[in-house]
Design a protein around this motif. Sequence first.
Motif, PDB file in Angstrom:
ATOM      1  N   ARG A 107      47.320  20.534  32.460  1.00  6.41           N
ATOM      2  CA  ARG A 107      46.398  21.148  33.478  1.00  6.41           C
ATOM      3  C   ARG A 107      45.100  21.310  32.985  1.00  6.41           C
ATOM      4  NH1 ARG A 107      48.990  22.891  37.893  1.00  6.41           N
ATOM      5  NH2 ARG A 107      51.272  22.901  38.004  1.00  6.41           N
ATOM      6  N   PRO A 108      44.557  21.706  31.592  1.00  8.81           N
ATOM      7  CA  PRO A 108      43.169  22.056  31.286  1.00  8.81           C
ATOM      8  C   PRO A 108      42.499  21.079  31.537  1.00  8.81           C
ATOM      9  CG  PRO A 108      44.935  23.093  29.788  1.00  8.81           C
ATOM     10  CD  PRO A 108      45.644  22.252  30.834  1.00  8.81           C
ATOM     11  N   LYS A 109      41.406  20.799  32.104  1.00 14.15           N
ATOM     12  CA  LYS A 109      40.517  19.797  32.180  1.00 14.15           C
ATOM     13  C   LYS A 109      40.016  19.344  30.777  1.00 14.15           C
ATOM     14  CE  LYS A 109      39.217  20.648  36.973  1.00 14.15           C
ATOM     15  NZ  LYS A 109      40.121  19.407  37.635  1.00 14.15           N
ATOM     16  N   SER A 110      39.623  20.356  30.004  1.00 13.22           N
ATOM     17  CA  SER A 110      39.137  19.799  28.527  1.00 13.22           C
ATOM     18  C   SER A 110      40.171  19.099  28.103  1.00 13.22           C
ATOM     19  CB  SER A 110      38.767  21.176  27.735  1.00 13.22           C
ATOM     20  OG  SER A 110      39.788  22.057  27.800  1.00 13.22           O
ATOM     21  N   GLN A 111      41.612  19.585  27.973  1.00 16.15           N
ATOM     22  CA  GLN A 111      42.556  18.613  27.299  1.00 16.15           C
ATOM     23  C   GLN A 111      42.447  17.264  27.924  1.00 16.15           C
ATOM     24  OE1 GLN A 111      46.454  20.337  27.760  1.00 16.15           O
ATOM     25  NE2 GLN A 111      47.439  18.916  26.315  1.00 16.15           N
ATOM     26  N   ARG A 112      42.408  17.237  29.356  1.00 18.20           N
ATOM     27  CA  ARG A 112      42.561  15.909  29.944  1.00 18.20           C
ATOM     28  C   ARG A 112      41.384  15.040  29.315  1.00 18.20           C
ATOM     29  NH1 ARG A 112      43.347  17.702  36.150  1.00 18.20           N
ATOM     30  NH2 ARG A 112      45.121  19.176  35.868  1.00 18.20           N
ATOM     31  N   ARG A 113      40.339  15.531  29.010  1.00 19.76           N
ATOM     32  CA  ARG A 113      38.992  14.568  28.472  1.00 19.76           C
ATOM     33  C   ARG A 113      39.379  14.195  27.286  1.00 19.76           C
ATOM     34  NH1 ARG A 113      35.958  18.479  31.542  1.00 19.76           N
ATOM     35  NH2 ARG A 113      35.628  19.657  29.842  1.00 19.76           N
ATOM     36  N   ARG A 114      39.949  15.222  26.371  1.00 18.43           N
ATOM     37  CA  ARG A 114      40.180  14.783  24.859  1.00 18.43           C
ATOM     38  C   ARG A 114      41.058  13.913  25.088  1.00 18.43           C
ATOM     39  NH1 ARG A 114      43.739  15.870  21.105  1.00 18.43           N
ATOM     40  NH2 ARG A 114      45.156  17.098  22.581  1.00 18.43           N
ATOM     41  N   LEU A 115      42.358  13.926  25.792  1.00 14.78           N
ATOM     42  CA  LEU A 115      43.515  12.823  26.056  1.00 14.78           C
ATOM     43  C   LEU A 115      42.796  11.422  26.341  1.00 14.78           C
ATOM     44  CD1 LEU A 115      46.273  14.987  27.051  1.00 14.78           C
ATOM     45  CD2 LEU A 115      46.063  14.102  24.992  1.00 14.78           C
ATOM     46  N   LEU A 116      42.124  11.449  27.345  1.00 11.42           N
ATOM     47  CA  LEU A 116      41.408  10.096  27.914  1.00 11.42           C
ATOM     48  C   LEU A 116      40.471   9.614  26.775  1.00 11.42           C
ATOM     49  CD1 LEU A 116      40.614  11.008  31.496  1.00 11.42           C
ATOM     50  CD2 LEU A 116      42.071   9.158  30.631  1.00 11.42           C
TER      51      LEU A 116
END
Length: 421
Positions: free
Chosen positions: A333-342
Amino acid sequence: MDFTYDSSLVSNELRLLQPVAVNNHVLRYKIRRVQRASTPPYTAISYTWGNEDASEVIYLNNRPFHVRPNLWSCLYYMAHAARNATWNYLWVDAICIDQANVAERNSQVRLMDQTYRDAVCVSVWLGLITLPKETMSYLPTQIPPKTIESDGFDWTESIADLSNRPYWSRVWVIQEFLLGRNVELYCSDNRINWLDFQSILSREAGIEQFYDPNGDVPQGDRTSPLAALPLAMGRHVNKHPEILQPLCDLLIDHHRSKCKDPRDRVFGLLGLIPPDERELLSRFFPDYSITEDHVLIITLAHLTQFPVLSRMLRSGVNITPDSEELFLGLGVRPKSQRRRLLRRAEKLDYLARDSPRQMLQFLALNDQMEEYEGGDTDEQQEIGEIERRRPSNKMRLTVSVVGMSALFVVWLIAKKTKMWR
């Protein structure tokens, strides 16, 4: 002495349970190893594990084995059902796979779809019937009943309750329910075929049971929820077993499904994806020795670099690697985590000929680099930015003192001006 597994299964083997006796609520089963190529008729159980402790006891080869209450109730009624069934044995993942043996768990989970396809039928355990409130008031609240016999049970009258049981919300049951040659549903000592259940459910939802197999699965327009609809209507008499879908579709369609182990959001869907896509993913999955973070990175690398996603269009909207629907399906859910994973997924040459071990080593090296760089992740950058924008306590105190001093000076000037007037 408690039951212990003799040795690990190999991929072409299976453990099966045979009911022996049910006396005074004591369950006795035999457990035996068989070759997958020559299994006796068996039913594969599809059920909800639950969060309770393994507080109940059954006997495997005359030795005690602890199970959760929901499974105990299931095994009790399945032992009775076996007397008049087309199968003689049961397959239950919590017992037939040594859950403490990671290598065996990986091997058997990899073949989970085959286990359900090869079964004579899949037996869905929905739990015990719901007793009337006036009856429940007479039962001791501290000891929930393990068995409840029915008297005049009606599937139609109970459809709203049954279609919203926890079973329908779990990730693993998706492939279990869809892949079985035949599916029977159980509630206490009552049984119904999936087609009859689907018929009752579609009437309750006000939709057609036999819809166009090439169209979308009907969801109904009821204001009250029926959680069973997407899965129960997903089985079609003219479509089964041609129900394979790309992973990105499955993640989006079942983003509300839950699982105890976050890695199962991907592992639990592998049996439902096309062979060419699964061949790529099977280099890594399922493997419970891989961290949740690495499972997410590998999955995103797959979705980013495998060509299916580039052609994805749902409801007129293109699906991209950073789509909201996709990340909800992955449980991020956290957008910051999404960016890091991408960002991490972009660095992984997923389609390269490197061995899975080399790729996992590359991921581990990147973990170390992130840690060495002080964990300079997007989450920390966002926190740092917020902190930079937020004045410190010392600054706030200084601003307060200066403001009070200014007011005092203004007051003095005003007072002196008034005196000189």
